[in-house]
Motif scaffolding. Sequence first.
Motif, short mmCIF file in Angstrom:
data_model
loop_
_atom_site.label_atom_id
_atom_site.label_comp_id
_atom_site.label_asym_id
_atom_site.label_seq_id
_atom_site.Cartn_x
_atom_site.Cartn_y
_atom_site.Cartn_z
N THR A 1 10.13 -4.71 -29.12
CA THR A 1 11.21 -5.64 -29.39
C THR A 1 12.53 -5.07 -28.84
O THR A 1 12.80 -3.90 -28.97
CB THR A 1 11.34 -5.88 -30.90
N ALA A 2 13.33 -5.95 -28.26
CA ALA A 2 14.63 -5.53 -27.74
C ALA A 2 15.55 -5.19 -28.90
O ALA A 2 15.48 -5.80 -29.97
CB ALA A 2 15.23 -6.64 -26.90
N PRO A 3 16.44 -4.21 -28.71
CA PRO A 3 17.44 -3.91 -29.75
C PRO A 3 18.27 -5.15 -30.07
O PRO A 3 18.46 -6.02 -29.20
CB PRO A 3 18.30 -2.82 -29.12
N GLN A 4 18.79 -5.24 -31.27
CA GLN A 4 19.51 -6.42 -31.74
C GLN A 4 20.58 -6.92 -30.77
O GLN A 4 20.65 -8.10 -30.48
CB GLN A 4 20.11 -6.14 -33.12
N PRO A 5 21.44 -6.05 -30.21
CA PRO A 5 22.49 -6.57 -29.32
C PRO A 5 21.96 -7.19 -28.03
O PRO A 5 22.65 -7.97 -27.38
CB PRO A 5 23.35 -5.34 -29.00
N LEU A 6 20.72 -6.85 -27.65
CA LEU A 6 20.18 -7.33 -26.38
C LEU A 6 19.25 -8.53 -26.54
O LEU A 6 18.71 -9.03 -25.56
CB LEU A 6 19.41 -6.21 -25.67
N GLN A 7 19.05 -8.99 -27.76
CA GLN A 7 18.14 -10.10 -27.99
C GLN A 7 18.78 -11.42 -27.60
O GLN A 7 20.00 -11.58 -27.64
CB GLN A 7 17.69 -10.13 -29.44
N GLY A 8 17.94 -12.36 -27.21
CA GLY A 8 18.41 -13.69 -26.84
C GLY A 8 17.68 -14.20 -25.62
O GLY A 8 16.85 -13.51 -25.02
N ALA A 9 17.97 -15.44 -25.26
CA ALA A 9 17.37 -16.06 -24.07
C ALA A 9 18.41 -16.05 -22.96
O ALA A 9 19.55 -16.47 -23.15
CB ALA A 9 16.94 -17.48 -24.39
N PHE A 10 18.01 -15.55 -21.82
CA PHE A 10 18.91 -15.43 -20.68
C PHE A 10 18.25 -16.01 -19.44
O PHE A 10 17.03 -15.95 -19.30
CB PHE A 10 19.25 -13.95 -20.43
N PRO A 11 19.04 -16.57 -18.51
CA PRO A 11 18.45 -17.08 -17.27
C PRO A 11 17.87 -15.93 -16.45
O PRO A 11 18.28 -14.78 -16.59
CB PRO A 11 19.63 -17.73 -16.54
N THR A 12 16.93 -16.25 -15.59
CA THR A 12 16.23 -15.22 -14.81
C THR A 12 16.90 -14.95 -13.47
O THR A 12 16.27 -14.47 -12.55
CB THR A 12 14.77 -15.64 -14.58
N VAL A 13 18.18 -15.21 -13.37
CA VAL A 13 18.90 -14.97 -12.12
C VAL A 13 19.07 -13.46 -11.93
O VAL A 13 19.34 -12.73 -12.87
CB VAL A 13 20.26 -15.71 -12.12
#
Length: 175
Positions: free
Chosen positions: A24-36
């Motif tokens: 699992t990603a650390p809390q500050p890095l979590q979320g959905a991001f575009p794949t650009v």
Amino acid sequence: MSVRNPFRILVLTAGAALLGACATAPQPLQGAFPTVTPQQAVAAPQAGATVRWGGRIVETQPKQDRTCFQMVGMPLNASGRPDSGSADASQGRFIACRAGFYDPAVFTPGRDVTFVGRIEGTDSVRIGEYDYRLPLVAADIVYLWPEVREVEVVAPRAYPYPYWGRPYWSPWWGW
């Protein structure tokens, strides 16, 4: 045998759960991001897009009110860390800037960092004899990953069976 099997299943289940938690990603890095990728951001302007990019530090430049990092972008693994198994799989360079002072003695070249921020456009940088346009990210999150140190574990060499100590002592010698 029936007593061991439930214990073995319990241990394997607990181990799988612990390993799953590590991905699992650390809390500050979590979320959905575009794949650009950084290369795509230069080819087709993506200003304003929120991205999660990471890579290896090339240079850390503290300025009056912010610190800028020139990075070699790398693919991120499931936890958001730059994938060390793909050291040659560069996604292009980028510059990430964040308000405040980040010490270049800590943020040294070669360290892994992941950023979350918005693309603000491009910046021209001279690398060697070439002028490059690099995407510029206004970073909200700067996540410095701990250094990975390889350690070689050497187990003490045991004497082969049937020796339990010194090679001249053995129950087969009749003592």
